[in-house]
Design an enzyme around this catalytic site. Structure first.
Site, PDB file in Angstrom:
ATOM      1  N   ASN A 227       0.609   3.758  11.058  1.00  0.00           N
ATOM      2  CA  ASN A 227      -0.421   4.331  12.054  1.00  0.00           C
ATOM      3  C   ASN A 227      -0.179   3.465  13.289  1.00  0.00           C
ATOM      4  O   ASN A 227       0.628   2.532  13.491  1.00  0.00           O
ATOM      5  CB  ASN A 227      -2.074   4.486  11.513  1.00  0.00           C
ATOM      6  CG  ASN A 227      -2.020   1.951  11.864  1.00  0.00           C
ATOM      7  OD1 ASN A 227      -1.865   1.522  10.482  1.00  0.00           O
ATOM      8  ND2 ASN A 227      -2.596   1.730  12.583  1.00  0.00           N
TER       9      ASN A 227
ATOM     10  N   SER B  14       0.972  -1.381  -0.018  1.00  0.00           N
ATOM     11  CA  SER B  14      -0.211   0.231   0.288  1.00  0.00           C
ATOM     12  C   SER B  14       0.971   1.229  -0.243  1.00  0.00           C
ATOM     13  O   SER B  14       1.573   1.675   0.485  1.00  0.00           O
ATOM     14  CB  SER B  14      -1.186   0.103   1.453  1.00  0.00           C
ATOM     15  OG  SER B  14      -1.927  -1.124   1.383  1.00  0.00           O
TER      16      SER B  14
ATOM     17  N   HIS C 176      -3.717   0.264  -4.563  1.00  0.00           N
ATOM     18  CA  HIS C 176      -2.687  -0.291  -5.080  1.00  0.00           C
ATOM     19  C   HIS C 176      -2.509  -0.982  -6.572  1.00  0.00           C
ATOM     20  O   HIS C 176      -3.989  -1.049  -7.447  1.00  0.00           O
ATOM     21  CB  HIS C 176      -3.169  -1.363  -4.824  1.00  0.00           C
ATOM     22  CG  HIS C 176      -2.931  -2.243  -3.705  1.00  0.00           C
ATOM     23  ND1 HIS C 176      -2.196  -2.558  -2.616  1.00  0.00           N
ATOM     24  CD2 HIS C 176      -3.549  -1.010  -2.083  1.00  0.00           C
ATOM     25  CE1 HIS C 176      -2.411  -3.069  -0.992  1.00  0.00           C
ATOM     26  NE2 HIS C 176      -3.092  -2.367  -1.155  1.00  0.00           N
TER      27      HIS C 176
ATOM     28  N   HIS D 284      -8.195   3.756   6.236  1.00  0.00           N
ATOM     29  CA  HIS D 284      -7.160   3.650   5.647  1.00  0.00           C
ATOM     30  C   HIS D 284      -6.175   5.375   4.402  1.00  0.00           C
ATOM     31  O   HIS D 284      -5.300   4.237   4.376  1.00  0.00           O
ATOM     32  CB  HIS D 284      -8.262   3.257   3.958  1.00  0.00           C
ATOM     33  CG  HIS D 284      -7.450   2.451   2.998  1.00  0.00           C
ATOM     34  ND1 HIS D 284      -6.909   2.019   3.131  1.00  0.00           N
ATOM     35  CD2 HIS D 284      -7.696   2.340   1.444  1.00  0.00           C
ATOM     36  CE1 HIS D 284      -5.990   1.716   2.282  1.00  0.00           C
ATOM     37  NE2 HIS D 284      -6.069   2.246   0.833  1.00  0.00           N
TER      38      HIS D 284
ATOM     39  N   ALA E 235       2.930  -1.788   4.592  1.00  0.00           N
ATOM     40  CA  ALA E 235       1.329  -0.515   5.722  1.00  0.00           C
ATOM     41  C   ALA E 235       1.397  -1.484   7.294  1.00  0.00           C
ATOM     42  O   ALA E 235       0.962  -2.810   6.403  1.00  0.00           O
ATOM     43  CB  ALA E 235       1.324   0.551   5.421  1.00  0.00           C
TER      44      ALA E 235
ATOM     45  N   HIS F  45      -5.212  -9.644  -1.892  1.00  0.00           N
ATOM     46  CA  HIS F  45      -4.750 -10.069  -0.035  1.00  0.00           C
ATOM     47  C   HIS F  45      -6.273 -11.147  -0.234  1.00  0.00           C
ATOM     48  O   HIS F  45      -6.746 -11.040  -1.096  1.00  0.00           O
ATOM     49  CB  HIS F  45      -5.735  -8.755   0.142  1.00  0.00           C
ATOM     50  CG  HIS F  45      -4.455  -7.732   0.405  1.00  0.00           C
ATOM     51  ND1 HIS F  45      -4.293  -6.967  -1.141  1.00  0.00           N
ATOM     52  CD2 HIS F  45      -3.082  -7.219   0.989  1.00  0.00           C
ATOM     53  CE1 HIS F  45      -3.015  -5.782  -0.433  1.00  0.00           C
ATOM     54  NE2 HIS F  45      -3.135  -5.952   0.452  1.00  0.00           N
TER      55      HIS F  45
ATOM     56  N   TYR G  50      -8.350 -10.893   2.105  1.00  0.00           N
ATOM     57  CA  TYR G  50      -9.161 -10.582   2.458  1.00  0.00           C
ATOM     58  C   TYR G  50     -10.512  -9.762   1.016  1.00  0.00           C
ATOM     59  O   TYR G  50     -11.308  -9.674   1.034  1.00  0.00           O
ATOM     60  CB  TYR G  50     -10.056  -9.277   3.336  1.00  0.00           C
ATOM     61  CG  TYR G  50      -9.157  -7.928   2.536  1.00  0.00           C
ATOM     62  CD1 TYR G  50      -9.048  -6.862   2.159  1.00  0.00           C
ATOM     63  CD2 TYR G  50      -7.472  -7.829   3.318  1.00  0.00           C
ATOM     64  CE1 TYR G  50      -8.457  -5.707   1.074  1.00  0.00           C
ATOM     65  CE2 TYR G  50      -6.668  -6.690   2.609  1.00  0.00           C
ATOM     66  CZ  TYR G  50      -7.069  -5.677   1.651  1.00  0.00           C
ATOM     67  OH  TYR G  50      -6.533  -4.966   1.419  1.00  0.00           O
ATOM     68  N   GLU G  51      -9.839  -9.810   0.065  1.00  0.00           N
ATOM     69  CA  GLU G  51     -10.190  -9.779  -1.547  1.00  0.00           C
ATOM     70  C   GLU G  51     -11.282 -10.500  -2.079  1.00  0.00           C
ATOM     71  O   GLU G  51     -11.240 -10.843  -2.492  1.00  0.00           O
ATOM     72  CB  GLU G  51      -9.381  -9.200  -2.498  1.00  0.00           C
ATOM     73  CG  GLU G  51      -8.608  -8.453  -2.577  1.00  0.00           C
ATOM     74  CD  GLU G  51      -7.328  -7.977  -3.081  1.00  0.00           C
ATOM     75  OE1 GLU G  51      -8.027  -7.153  -4.167  1.00  0.00           O
ATOM     76  OE2 GLU G  51      -6.628  -7.688  -2.667  1.00  0.00           O
TER      77      GLU G  51
ATOM     78  N   MET H  54      -2.164  -6.976   6.885  1.00  0.00           N
ATOM     79  CA  MET H  54      -2.905  -8.323   6.333  1.00  0.00           C
ATOM     80  C   MET H  54      -3.035  -8.838   5.217  1.00  0.00           C
ATOM     81  O   MET H  54      -3.496  -9.159   4.372  1.00  0.00           O
ATOM     82  CB  MET H  54      -4.886  -7.287   5.757  1.00  0.00           C
ATOM     83  CG  MET H  54      -5.240  -6.198   7.030  1.00  0.00           C
ATOM     84  SD  MET H  54      -6.360  -5.518   6.660  1.00  0.00           S
ATOM     85  CE  MET H  54      -7.071  -4.705   7.859  1.00  0.00           C
ATOM     86  N   SER H  55      -1.308  -9.216   5.037  1.00  0.00           N
ATOM     87  CA  SER H  55      -0.552  -9.617   4.310  1.00  0.00           C
ATOM     88  C   SER H  55       0.587 -10.223   4.264  1.00  0.00           C
ATOM     89  O   SER H  55       0.889 -10.178   5.646  1.00  0.00           O
ATOM     90  CB  SER H  55      -0.286  -7.616   2.655  1.00  0.00           C
ATOM     91  OG  SER H  55       1.341  -7.311   2.908  1.00  0.00           O
TER      92      SER H  55
HETATM   93  N1  HPA Z   1      -4.310  -2.945  11.299  1.00  0.00           N
HETATM   94  C1  HPA Z   1      -3.781  -4.010  10.117  1.00  0.00           C
HETATM   95  N2  HPA Z   1      -3.872  -3.723   8.928  1.00  0.00           N
HETATM   96  C2  HPA Z   1      -3.344  -2.446   8.753  1.00  0.00           C
HETATM   97  C3  HPA Z   1      -3.267  -1.851  10.040  1.00  0.00           C
HETATM   98  C4  HPA Z   1      -3.115  -2.076  11.436  1.00  0.00           C
HETATM   99  O1  HPA Z   1      -3.559  -0.801  12.082  1.00  0.00           O
HETATM  100  N3  HPA Z   1      -2.354  -0.665   9.050  1.00  0.00           N
HETATM  101  C5  HPA Z   1      -2.031  -0.479   8.025  1.00  0.00           C
HETATM  102  N4  HPA Z   1      -2.609  -2.007   7.395  1.00  0.00           N
END
Ligand code: HPA
Length: 275
Positions: A234, A29, A60, A246, A112, A82, A84-85, A210-211
């Site tokens: 974050n 990302s 992406h 996001h 990220a 991903h 989740y997709e 998530m990857s």
């Molecule tokens: N949690 C999960 N996936 C993420 C996060 C998060 O805080 N930040 C970026 N991808």
């Protein structure tokens, strides 16, 4: 793993480009801009490649870029897939298999991630030293193809120690701060609850995303040496008194991407040979 699909995808790519790259890059990302830095670039959109999944997430792009970075031939994935997709992990990791077929031996994976370790700050870069697969699924479930790797691959050095050392040296040289830690992969797509983040911290996680983990498992199965870098976009849920978004993830990765690009370029420029 459908071998015919893999062969067809590889054949298609070999007809389009003549890659001699042994280094692969997976850009997460907001970090895909690095692929724009490749020289003598040849680009193939994912949707052109037979049996390749398509990227559906904002931020992406979906293309493979072949070219030179700091004089080294590389293959870069600009955008990844991903879980989740809705793709099964076999499809999520299909591009890593294609890279294996194309001769990639060393893989740099980026993402990220949320900071779980309270000593981190948004905007930090973290070298991944190890991971926890918390997805409740695994990309190697099913029949094993011994031509691609062994049934029970070792994961005790999933992130190659000599590459960890190399990344630390490069960051020092550039005076770029580099955290180190354990990346936990959740499925997403929701961010975690504060209770889940406390749990992950107790379990030994420093960052959550998530990857990456499925790709790193397959890369290890393929006997590639892996280097992992997270951009802490974050702080994870419950650490700061603010909701996660996001947009924040994208904004922070944009803010640190110059450091990220500088670091990865130096990494590649002086990339050590396989240990
Ligand atoms: N949690 C999960 N996936 C993420 C996060 C998060 O805080 N930040 C970026 N991808």
């Amino acid at each position: 793993m459908n071998k015919t699909y893999l062969q067809e995808a590889t054949q298609f790519i070999n007809q389009r480009v003549h890659s001699t790259a042994t280094i692969g890059l997976i850009l997460g990302s907001g970090l895909g801009v690095l692929a724009d830095e490749l020289e003598e670039a040849e680009v193939i959109d994912y949707h052109e490649i037979p049996h390749f999944p398509r990227s559906t997430v904002e931020g992406h792009k979906g293309r493979l870029v072949f070219g030179k970075l700091e004089g080294k031939s590389v293959i870069a994935m600009q955008g990844r897939f991903h879980y989740y997709e809705g793709y099964p992990l076999e499809q999520v990791t299909f591009p890593v298999r294609v890279m294996q077929m194309l001769g990639i031996k060393q893989l740099v994976v980026t993402n990220a991630a949320g900071g779980v370790n309270e000593n981190f700050s948004a905007g930090d870069l973290m070298l991944i030293t190890d991971h926890i697969n918390n997805m409740g699924d695994h990309p190697l479930i099913g029949e094993n193809d011994p031509e691609l790797g062994e049934r029970f691959p070792d994961m005790s050095q999933a992130y190659a120690p000599y590459l960890i050392q190399h990344a630390e040296n490069c960051a020092n040289q550039l005076n770029i701060g580099l955290q180190k830690g354990v990346y936990v992969a959740n499925t997403g797509p929701s961010y975690e609850t504060p209770a889940e983040i406390r749990m992950l911290r107790i379990l030994g996680g420093d960052a959550v995303g998530m990857s990456t983990v499925p790709e790193v498992i397959v890369a290890n199965h393929a006997k590639m040496d892996v280097l992992g870098l997270s951009c802490i976009s974050n702080m994870a849920a419950g650490i700061l008194d603010q909701p996660l978004s996001h947009q924040e993830v994208i904004d922070t990765t944009n803010r640190v991407r110059d450091d990220f690009i500088t670091l990865v370029k130096l990494l590649i420029k002086s990339f050590p040979n396989e240990a």
